[in-house]
Motif scaffolding. Structure first.
Motif, PDB file in Angstrom:
ATOM      1  N   SER A  48     -68.659 -53.489  71.130  1.00 46.73           N
ATOM      2  CA  SER A  48     -69.033 -54.549  72.066  1.00 46.73           C
ATOM      3  C   SER A  48     -68.583 -54.213  73.482  1.00 46.73           C
ATOM      4  CB  SER A  48     -68.419 -55.881  71.615  1.00 46.73           C
ATOM      5  OG  SER A  48     -68.914 -56.263  70.357  1.00 46.73           O
ATOM      6  N   GLU A 104     -77.097 -50.279  67.955  1.00 47.67           N
ATOM      7  CA  GLU A 104     -77.382 -51.619  67.461  1.00 47.67           C
ATOM      8  C   GLU A 104     -76.942 -52.670  68.469  1.00 47.67           C
ATOM      9  OE1 GLU A 104     -78.584 -54.540  64.596  1.00 47.67           O
ATOM     10  OE2 GLU A 104     -79.004 -52.410  64.849  1.00 47.67           O
ATOM     11  N   ARG A 105     -75.780 -52.481  69.070  1.00 44.66           N
ATOM     12  CA  ARG A 105     -75.281 -53.447  70.051  1.00 44.66           C
ATOM     13  C   ARG A 105     -76.185 -53.502  71.288  1.00 44.66           C
ATOM     14  NH1 ARG A 105     -72.933 -55.304  66.537  1.00 44.66           N
ATOM     15  NH2 ARG A 105     -70.685 -55.441  66.161  1.00 44.66           N
ATOM     16  N   GLY A 139     -79.387 -52.870  71.354  1.00 49.46           N
ATOM     17  CA  GLY A 139     -80.654 -53.479  70.981  1.00 49.46           C
ATOM     18  C   GLY A 139     -81.859 -52.817  71.613  1.00 49.46           C
ATOM     19  N   GLU A 153     -67.643 -56.631  65.098  1.00 52.43           N
ATOM     20  CA  GLU A 153     -67.756 -57.909  65.787  1.00 52.43           C
ATOM     21  C   GLU A 153     -66.715 -58.904  65.290  1.00 52.43           C
ATOM     22  OE1 GLU A 153     -71.241 -61.215  66.283  1.00 52.43           O
ATOM     23  OE2 GLU A 153     -71.726 -59.115  66.654  1.00 52.43           O
ATOM     24  N   ARG A 206     -75.444 -61.028  72.870  1.00 48.49           N
ATOM     25  CA  ARG A 206     -76.763 -60.748  72.324  1.00 48.49           C
ATOM     26  C   ARG A 206     -77.735 -61.817  72.791  1.00 48.49           C
ATOM     27  NH1 ARG A 206     -78.142 -56.057  70.179  1.00 48.49           N
ATOM     28  NH2 ARG A 206     -79.373 -56.993  68.508  1.00 48.49           N
ATOM     29  N   ASP A 207     -78.857 -61.413  73.373  1.00 51.62           N
ATOM     30  CA  ASP A 207     -79.864 -62.349  73.833  1.00 51.62           C
ATOM     31  C   ASP A 207     -81.231 -61.688  73.694  1.00 51.62           C
ATOM     32  OD1 ASP A 207     -80.478 -64.942  75.194  1.00 51.62           O
ATOM     33  OD2 ASP A 207     -81.341 -63.588  76.692  1.00 51.62           O
ATOM     34  N   GLY A 216     -82.455 -60.282  71.210  1.00 54.11           N
ATOM     35  CA  GLY A 216     -82.345 -59.032  70.464  1.00 54.11           C
ATOM     36  C   GLY A 216     -81.733 -57.890  71.236  1.00 54.11           C
ATOM     37  N   ARG A 217     -81.252 -58.143  72.466  1.00 53.16           N
ATOM     38  CA  ARG A 217     -80.642 -57.090  73.270  1.00 53.16           C
ATOM     39  C   ARG A 217     -79.206 -57.477  73.622  1.00 53.16           C
ATOM     40  NH1 ARG A 217     -82.152 -56.065  78.158  1.00 53.16           N
ATOM     41  NH2 ARG A 217     -82.801 -58.201  78.604  1.00 53.16           N
ATOM     42  N   THR A 218     -78.416 -56.471  73.923  1.00 52.79           N
ATOM     43  CA  THR A 218     -77.068 -56.716  74.425  1.00 52.79           C
ATOM     44  C   THR A 218     -77.116 -56.700  75.947  1.00 52.79           C
ATOM     45  OG1 THR A 218     -76.042 -55.709  72.489  1.00 52.79           O
ATOM     46  CG2 THR A 218     -74.691 -55.884  74.470  1.00 52.79           C
ATOM     47  N   TYR A 227     -73.137 -61.280  79.980  1.00 53.58           N
ATOM     48  CA  TYR A 227     -73.247 -62.714  79.686  1.00 53.58           C
ATOM     49  C   TYR A 227     -73.936 -63.477  80.807  1.00 53.58           C
ATOM     50  CZ  TYR A 227     -69.664 -64.123  83.047  1.00 53.58           C
ATOM     51  OH  TYR A 227     -68.982 -64.377  84.207  1.00 53.58           O
ATOM     52  N   ASP A 249     -82.596 -69.703  69.462  1.00 53.08           N
ATOM     53  CA  ASP A 249     -82.445 -68.745  68.367  1.00 53.08           C
ATOM     54  C   ASP A 249     -83.322 -69.118  67.179  1.00 53.08           C
ATOM     55  OD1 ASP A 249     -80.612 -67.367  69.878  1.00 53.08           O
ATOM     56  OD2 ASP A 249     -78.861 -68.284  68.937  1.00 53.08           O
TER      57      ASP A 249
END
Length: 443
Positions: A52, A118-119, A121, A258, A385-386, A388-390, A393, A439
């Motif tokens: 992360s 993966e993080r 995305g 996570e 995560r938003d 499907g992407r990192t 914030y 979501d």
């Protein structure tokens, strides 16, 4: 996700001839060296970052350099690499971190690459990382190895021109090979040259004989020297089937990373909230004009902690606790670091322009982020995560995140506009509902 991993197509002794003997000796030497050298390196590396943390940094800068490698890749070199990557127009990211057993990736460069991907995305990604042994480079490309990324990263370990080069130069050369798309050609040429040099040695030098050292002693000694001088990459970067470029790891790998972040932050938030409650109880109302605001902050922090659904909300608890402590102090303090409240106390306010935008914002920053901005580097940010992407914030729409709307306190409009007041008026709960609806809709 499946647990399929990359496989290595190692040639047999019958098909490879002299190189098979070298490879066998290297395997033996590697076992000896790893048994003696790896623990010292791992001990010095420290706990290491989580995926992360890395993904949050990569959201604003294509090159992540762990402090362990700060001397090997200076801020100036990091900026130069970022500029070089931007010039290629390719989705290249670089992650330079020391790996060791027991860290967030259990010492595996493959796990590092897979979890970071993966993080982030991203569907298309070219990732250059350090390898399991810390000195060489691994390259992985999704969805296919169209730019010969794996061989490009491996090839730099064989290039004579890079024998005395530092890590930054090696990464830069790997980026060049990826951009040129000739990593396989260079890799095969360099490894063929290595095999040719070995095959040219007299047969008696390559025989498994020795009067004092036992069978194969000269070859093993040579293998050890080759490993120390740069041949260790021979083991990890021999030709592998292009059919297995992409790889995956079990969901448990991502969940553990996570969960470790969230569990640790939840404990920290609960401890700090408890400490604020004790400070409020001990405060003298006659000499503490901000006691009412501190009580509001304590109440709001408790409500957010009870409803917290992830790292951003738990970081919000820290920000509310800091707001409460500031209310108890003789003079109000700065909010926690805008880029990530987990960084702690801010040292100053500064103007900052988000990447790709014209407007500047006035934000509070911690010492490390202040240093990064002064060096024209992107600070490490809290990633979420938003869609499907990192992303950082603060890139989440303000209507779905109280923290994006307020910058954890940095973007509030005045003394009466506080995080506690926003929570008290329903700002947190409304944003939470919108986020849940978003979501659920899969928007």
């Amino acid at each position: 996700m499946s647990s399929e991993r990359l496989t290595e197509d190692r040639p047999s002794g019958a098909s490879r001839g002299p190189a098979a003997g070298l490879l066998a000796a290297l395997l033996l030497a590697c076992a000896v060296l790893l048994g003696t050298c790896a623990p010292a390196r791992a001990e010095s590396a420290g706990p290491g970052p989580t995926a992360s943390t890395i993904a949050g940094a990569l959201a604003t800068d294509p090159v992540y350099v762990d402090p362990f490698y700060s001397a090997a890749v200076t801020p100036t070199q990091q900026r130069a690499l970022a500029d070089q990557i931007a010039g290629t127009g390719l989705p290249i990211k670089v992650v330079l971190v020391p790996l060791k057993k027991g860290d967030a990736f259990d010492g595996s460069a493959r796990a590092l690459a897979s979890v970071v991907k993966e993080r982030l995305g991203l569907q298309k990604l070219i990732l250059i990382t350090t390898d399991d042994y810390g000195k060489w480079l691994n390259g992985t490309e999704w969805p296919t190895d169209a730019h010969q990324t794996r061989d490009a990263a491996a090839a730099v370990g064989f290039l004579d021109e890079l024998d005395d080069a530092g890590l930054a130069a090696r990464v830069g050369r790997a980026v060049e090979l990826i951009e040129d798309g000739n990593g396989t050609e260079v890799y095969e040429a360099e490894t063929a040259e290595l095999d040719k040099k070995y095959s040219a040695r007299p047969e008696d030098d390559r025989s498994a004989s020795g009067s004092s050292g036992g069978p194969g002693t000269p070859l093993v000694v040579a293998a050890v020297l080759l490993l120390v001088g740069g041949g260790g990459v021979f083991l990890t970067h021999r030709r592998r089937s292009p059919r297995h470029t992409a790889f995956t790891f079990p969901d448990a790998v991502f969940a553990a990373d996570e969960a470790a972040d969230e569990a640790g932050l939840r404990r920290r938030a609960a401890d700090e909230l408890l400490a604020l409650g004790e400070a409020v109880e001990d405060a003298d109302g006659t000499t503490t004009p901000g006691l009412g605001r501190a009580l509001d902050a304590y109440d709001a922090a408790g409500r957010v902690l009870d409803a917290a659904q992830g790292l951003p909300d738990l970081a919000g608890v820290l920000a509310l606790v800091a707001e409460g402590r500031s209310a108890l102090a003789p003079a109000p303090g700065l909010p926690l670091c805008f880029f990530d409240p987990r960084h702690g106390t801010s040292v100053r306010r500064t103007t900052w322009r988000p990447l790709g935008r014209r407007e500047r914002v006035d934000v509070a920053v911690c010492e490390d982020c202040d240093r990064a901005l002064r060096a024209r580097r992107s600070p490490q940010v809290l990633a979420v995560r938003d869609r499907g992407r990192t992303v950082p914030y603060f890139e989440v729409p303000a209507g779905r995140s109280l923290w994006a709307a307020t910058g954890y306190g940095s973007l509030l409009s005045g003394p009466d506009d506080t995080l506690a007041a926003r929570v008290g008026s329903g700002g947190f709960s409304r944003a939470l509902r919108r986020s849940e609806d978003h979501d659920a809709a899969g928007d």
